[in-house]
Scaffold this active site. Structure first.
Site, PDB file in Angstrom:
ATOM      1  N   SER A  90       0.800  -1.228   0.000  1.00  0.00           N
ATOM      2  CA  SER A  90       0.000   0.000   0.000  1.00  0.00           C
ATOM      3  C   SER A  90       0.838   1.286   0.000  1.00  0.00           C
ATOM      4  O   SER A  90       0.514   2.223  -0.734  1.00  0.00           O
ATOM      5  CB  SER A  90      -0.980  -0.007   1.173  1.00  0.00           C
ATOM      6  OG  SER A  90      -1.932  -1.026   0.975  1.00  0.00           O
ATOM      7  N   THR A 105      -6.802  -3.224   6.814  1.00  0.00           N
ATOM      8  CA  THR A 105      -6.756  -4.590   6.304  1.00  0.00           C
ATOM      9  C   THR A 105      -6.892  -5.578   7.465  1.00  0.00           C
ATOM     10  O   THR A 105      -7.096  -5.175   8.609  1.00  0.00           O
ATOM     11  CB  THR A 105      -5.474  -4.784   5.448  1.00  0.00           C
ATOM     12  OG1 THR A 105      -5.542  -6.045   4.809  1.00  0.00           O
ATOM     13  CG2 THR A 105      -4.202  -4.690   6.275  1.00  0.00           C
ATOM     14  N   LYS A 141     -11.037  -5.029   9.755  1.00  0.00           N
ATOM     15  CA  LYS A 141     -12.091  -4.403   8.949  1.00  0.00           C
ATOM     16  C   LYS A 141     -13.423  -4.295   9.696  1.00  0.00           C
ATOM     17  O   LYS A 141     -14.163  -3.337   9.502  1.00  0.00           O
ATOM     18  CB  LYS A 141     -12.276  -5.163   7.628  1.00  0.00           C
ATOM     19  CG  LYS A 141     -11.092  -5.007   6.681  1.00  0.00           C
ATOM     20  CD  LYS A 141     -11.323  -5.738   5.371  1.00  0.00           C
ATOM     21  CE  LYS A 141     -10.086  -5.668   4.490  1.00  0.00           C
ATOM     22  NZ  LYS A 141     -10.268  -6.350   3.205  1.00  0.00           N
ATOM     23  N   ASN A 176     -12.883  -0.974   4.692  1.00  0.00           N
ATOM     24  CA  ASN A 176     -11.464  -1.104   4.334  1.00  0.00           C
ATOM     25  C   ASN A 176     -10.814   0.249   4.102  1.00  0.00           C
ATOM     26  O   ASN A 176      -9.647   0.323   3.733  1.00  0.00           O
ATOM     27  CB  ASN A 176     -11.256  -2.042   3.136  1.00  0.00           C
ATOM     28  CG  ASN A 176     -11.381  -1.344   1.804  1.00  0.00           C
ATOM     29  OD1 ASN A 176     -12.122  -0.361   1.685  1.00  0.00           O
ATOM     30  ND2 ASN A 176     -10.669  -1.823   0.806  1.00  0.00           N
ATOM     31  N   GLY A 209     -16.791 -14.864   3.063  1.00  0.00           N
ATOM     32  CA  GLY A 209     -16.206 -14.059   4.126  1.00  0.00           C
ATOM     33  C   GLY A 209     -16.342 -12.578   3.798  1.00  0.00           C
ATOM     34  O   GLY A 209     -17.177 -12.164   2.989  1.00  0.00           O
ATOM     35  N   ALA A 231     -14.477 -10.354   2.115  1.00  0.00           N
ATOM     36  CA  ALA A 231     -14.258  -9.903   0.739  1.00  0.00           C
ATOM     37  C   ALA A 231     -15.447 -10.289  -0.146  1.00  0.00           C
ATOM     38  O   ALA A 231     -15.903  -9.498  -0.984  1.00  0.00           O
ATOM     39  CB  ALA A 231     -12.966 -10.492   0.189  1.00  0.00           C
ATOM     40  N   ARG A 252     -17.649 -23.103   2.411  1.00  0.00           N
ATOM     41  CA  ARG A 252     -17.428 -24.267   3.291  1.00  0.00           C
ATOM     42  C   ARG A 252     -18.482 -24.303   4.398  1.00  0.00           C
ATOM     43  O   ARG A 252     -19.095 -25.324   4.641  1.00  0.00           O
ATOM     44  CB  ARG A 252     -16.009 -24.151   3.879  1.00  0.00           C
ATOM     45  CG  ARG A 252     -15.600 -25.254   4.777  1.00  0.00           C
ATOM     46  CD  ARG A 252     -14.158 -25.069   5.190  1.00  0.00           C
ATOM     47  NE  ARG A 252     -13.931 -23.811   5.913  1.00  0.00           N
ATOM     48  CZ  ARG A 252     -12.765 -23.394   6.365  1.00  0.00           C
ATOM     49  NH1 ARG A 252     -11.688 -24.134   6.152  1.00  0.00           N
ATOM     50  NH2 ARG A 252     -12.638 -22.255   7.012  1.00  0.00           N
ATOM     51  N   TYR A 286      -2.899 -12.459  -3.535  1.00  0.00           N
ATOM     52  CA  TYR A 286      -1.826 -12.041  -4.444  1.00  0.00           C
ATOM     53  C   TYR A 286      -0.482 -12.254  -3.750  1.00  0.00           C
ATOM     54  O   TYR A 286      -0.412 -12.386  -2.531  1.00  0.00           O
ATOM     55  CB  TYR A 286      -1.989 -10.575  -4.875  1.00  0.00           C
ATOM     56  CG  TYR A 286      -2.159  -9.631  -3.713  1.00  0.00           C
ATOM     57  CD1 TYR A 286      -3.417  -9.312  -3.238  1.00  0.00           C
ATOM     58  CD2 TYR A 286      -1.046  -9.090  -3.064  1.00  0.00           C
ATOM     59  CE1 TYR A 286      -3.578  -8.480  -2.142  1.00  0.00           C
ATOM     60  CE2 TYR A 286      -1.198  -8.249  -1.974  1.00  0.00           C
ATOM     61  CZ  TYR A 286      -2.468  -7.947  -1.522  1.00  0.00           C
ATOM     62  OH  TYR A 286      -2.625  -7.132  -0.430  1.00  0.00           O
ATOM     63  N   GLY A 314      -4.951 -11.191  -7.396  1.00  0.00           N
ATOM     64  CA  GLY A 314      -5.684 -10.019  -6.911  1.00  0.00           C
ATOM     65  C   GLY A 314      -4.914  -8.709  -6.884  1.00  0.00           C
ATOM     66  O   GLY A 314      -5.362  -7.750  -6.234  1.00  0.00           O
TER      67      GLY A 314
HETATM   68  P1  NDP Z   1     -12.332 -14.022   5.622  1.00  0.00           P
HETATM   69  O1  NDP Z   1     -11.521 -14.588   6.723  1.00  0.00           O
HETATM   70  O2  NDP Z   1     -13.351 -12.997   5.935  1.00  0.00           O
HETATM   71  O3  NDP Z   1     -13.082 -15.217   4.842  1.00  0.00           O
HETATM   72  C1  NDP Z   1     -12.377 -16.370   4.510  1.00  0.00           C
HETATM   73  C2  NDP Z   1     -13.216 -17.238   3.575  1.00  0.00           C
HETATM   74  O4  NDP Z   1     -12.402 -18.305   3.103  1.00  0.00           O
HETATM   75  C3  NDP Z   1     -14.437 -17.865   4.241  1.00  0.00           C
HETATM   76  O5  NDP Z   1     -15.478 -17.959   3.294  1.00  0.00           O
HETATM   77  C4  NDP Z   1     -13.895 -19.258   4.609  1.00  0.00           C
HETATM   78  O6  NDP Z   1     -14.911 -20.233   4.722  1.00  0.00           O
HETATM   79  C5  NDP Z   1     -13.050 -19.545   3.400  1.00  0.00           C
HETATM   80  N1  NDP Z   1     -12.006 -20.551   3.624  1.00  0.00           N
HETATM   81  C6  NDP Z   1     -10.861 -20.417   4.338  1.00  0.00           C
HETATM   82  N2  NDP Z   1     -10.126 -21.541   4.263  1.00  0.00           N
HETATM   83  C7  NDP Z   1     -10.807 -22.400   3.480  1.00  0.00           C
HETATM   84  C8  NDP Z   1     -10.569 -23.714   3.026  1.00  0.00           C
HETATM   85  N3  NDP Z   1      -9.451 -24.385   3.365  1.00  0.00           N
HETATM   86  N4  NDP Z   1     -11.484 -24.305   2.225  1.00  0.00           N
HETATM   87  C9  NDP Z   1     -12.608 -23.648   1.873  1.00  0.00           C
HETATM   88  N5  NDP Z   1     -12.889 -22.389   2.267  1.00  0.00           N
HETATM   89  C10 NDP Z   1     -12.008 -21.776   3.074  1.00  0.00           C
HETATM   90  O7  NDP Z   1     -11.253 -13.471   4.563  1.00  0.00           O
HETATM   91  P2  NDP Z   1     -11.445 -12.287   3.499  1.00  0.00           P
HETATM   92  O8  NDP Z   1     -12.769 -12.426   2.867  1.00  0.00           O
HETATM   93  O9  NDP Z   1     -11.083 -11.000   4.127  1.00  0.00           O
HETATM   94  O10 NDP Z   1     -10.286 -12.618   2.444  1.00  0.00           O
HETATM   95  C11 NDP Z   1     -10.429 -13.677   1.523  1.00  0.00           C
HETATM   96  C12 NDP Z   1      -9.283 -13.640   0.512  1.00  0.00           C
HETATM   97  O11 NDP Z   1      -9.343 -12.449  -0.247  1.00  0.00           O
HETATM   98  C13 NDP Z   1      -7.885 -13.662   1.146  1.00  0.00           C
HETATM   99  O12 NDP Z   1      -7.044 -14.447   0.313  1.00  0.00           O
HETATM  100  C14 NDP Z   1      -7.460 -12.213   1.088  1.00  0.00           C
HETATM  101  O13 NDP Z   1      -6.045 -12.071   1.054  1.00  0.00           O
HETATM  102  C15 NDP Z   1      -8.075 -11.800  -0.239  1.00  0.00           C
HETATM  103  N6  NDP Z   1      -8.314 -10.364  -0.359  1.00  0.00           N
HETATM  104  C16 NDP Z   1      -7.733  -9.708  -1.407  1.00  0.00           C
HETATM  105  C17 NDP Z   1      -7.933  -8.369  -1.600  1.00  0.00           C
HETATM  106  C18 NDP Z   1      -7.295  -7.685  -2.757  1.00  0.00           C
HETATM  107  O14 NDP Z   1      -7.296  -6.444  -2.798  1.00  0.00           O
HETATM  108  N7  NDP Z   1      -6.764  -8.416  -3.727  1.00  0.00           N
HETATM  109  C19 NDP Z   1      -8.781  -7.577  -0.681  1.00  0.00           C
HETATM  110  C20 NDP Z   1      -9.402  -8.370   0.370  1.00  0.00           C
HETATM  111  C21 NDP Z   1      -9.147  -9.711   0.520  1.00  0.00           C
HETATM  112  P3  NDP Z   1     -15.711 -20.430   6.100  1.00  0.00           P
HETATM  113  O15 NDP Z   1     -16.744 -19.361   6.133  1.00  0.00           O
HETATM  114  O16 NDP Z   1     -16.263 -21.789   6.006  1.00  0.00           O
HETATM  115  O17 NDP Z   1     -14.701 -20.277   7.219  1.00  0.00           O
END
Ligand code: NDP
Length: 273
Positions: free
Chosen positions: A17, A62, A66, A87, A129, A131, A152, A217, A239
């Site tokens: 950033s 981040t 959030k 964010n 989740g 995002a 999941r 990413y 990403g």
């Molecule tokens: P959260 O912790 O809020 O959500 C995580 C999600 O991943 C949930 O749906 C969770 O499922 C699922 N999950 C985690 N592990 C597994 C697995 N082994 N198998 C299946 N599902 C799984 O995270 P965020 O939403 O904040 O972030 C998600 C991704 O997006 C990350 O990789 C993050 O780095 C990326 N991101 C990228 C951005 C960008 O600008 N490029 C901005 C924001 C995020 P469950 O609900 O069942 O736990």
């Protein structure tokens, strides 16, 4: 006078950033200083107060802060309310304004940078989740033929579907319920790739013209991208573009000028062999 901005998270690692915002500031002639602040896990609100007391004008937020950022805001945009998370923050007098640009950053990257219109497409969103919650309303605004949300923990996908069922054709399920067809856009919004974990999905989801988008990413070739490539997918993207586009939205919100993003995306993209 130089205005102060920051990104706050924990851990921050080698956050991109400051580089992104320094490039935006140089390109637009804005006099800002942008720093990275790793707040203690139990001390986000205190760290925000300290930054504001020191003249801070706004910040990106981040993981894992959030939700806390959203909670401490005095005024939230509709996007932040929809995501239940912020964010980006803007400090104005005693007010703390909250925004969420993750969804708009994702959609801008897909539609404007990758030139992949979402209208009438079959879109599969993996994850429910933070995002994913930010992305769903923005994806639906683009008019896909159908949005399928798979998670999941099924209950989270169901509540996301229920929240947005009135805004388009939205289906949901667990991984075992995935339909046996090809999607035009498959978005991995899970955090599985952060830990090198594979998702229980089949190569048959990807066709030759499918866009496979990975929100994570800087992780090299993730198991998700590996599967997509083995399936002969049209394009497999990480990403970085989303990261830069959401940063540009925040910069515009704070400074009133939108920076160009292409050269910054190119500068931080790590080619995957
Ligand atoms: P959260 O912790 O809020 O959500 C995580 C999600 O991943 C949930 O749906 C969770 O499922 C699922 N999950 C985690 N592990 C597994 C697995 N082994 N198998 C299946 N599902 C799984 O995270 P965020 O939403 O904040 O972030 C998600 C991704 O997006 C990350 O990789 C993050 O780095 C990326 N991101 C990228 C951005 C960008 O600008 N490029 C901005 C924001 C995020 P469950 O609900 O069942 O736990």
């Amino acid at each position: 006078m130089t205005d102060r901005y920051a990104v706050m998270g924990n851990p921050l690692g080698h956050t991109k950033s400051p580089f992104i915002h320094d490039r935006f500031a140089a390109a637009t002639g804005q006099d800002i200083a942008y720093e990275a602040i790793e707040a203690p896990l139990d001390g986000f609100a205190r760290a925000v107060d300290a930054f504001r007391s020191g003249g801070g004008k706004g910040m990106n937020v981040t993981a894992p802060f959030k939700l806390e950022a959203f909670a401490l805001a005095t005024e939230c945009s509709s996007r932040a309310v929809q995501a239940g998370a912020a964010n980006a923050l803007l400090f104005r007098g005693n007010d703390v304004l909250a925004e969420n640009f993750d969804g708009v950053g994702l959609v801008r990257d897909i539609e404007s940078n990758l030139r992949f219109p979402m209208r009438d497409c079959a879109v599969l969103l993996l994850g429910a989740g933070g995002a994913a919650r930010g992305a769903v309303p923005i994806i639906l605004e683009r008019g896909p033929a159908k949005l399928t949300i798979v998670n999941r923990t099924l209950s989270k996908a169901v509540s996301l579907r229920d929240q947005y069922a009135a805004f388009g054709d939205v289906a949901c399920g667990g991984y075992a319920d995935l339909p046996d067809n090809v999607f035009e856009i498959v978005i991995n919004a899970t955090s599985a790739s952060l830990y090198g974990q594979a998702l229980p999905i089949r190569a048959g989801l990807f066709g030759r013209t499918t866009l496979a988008y990975e929100l994570a990413y800087g992780k090299g070739l993730t198991p998700y991208q590996q599967l997509a490539r083995q399936a002969g997918v049209g394009r497999s993207i990480d990403g970085v573009g989303m990261l830069v586009e959401q940063a540009a939205e925040a910069f515009q919100w704070w400074r009133g000028v939108r920076p160009q993003t292409r050269s910054v995306i190119d500068a931080i993209t790590v080619p995957i062999a």
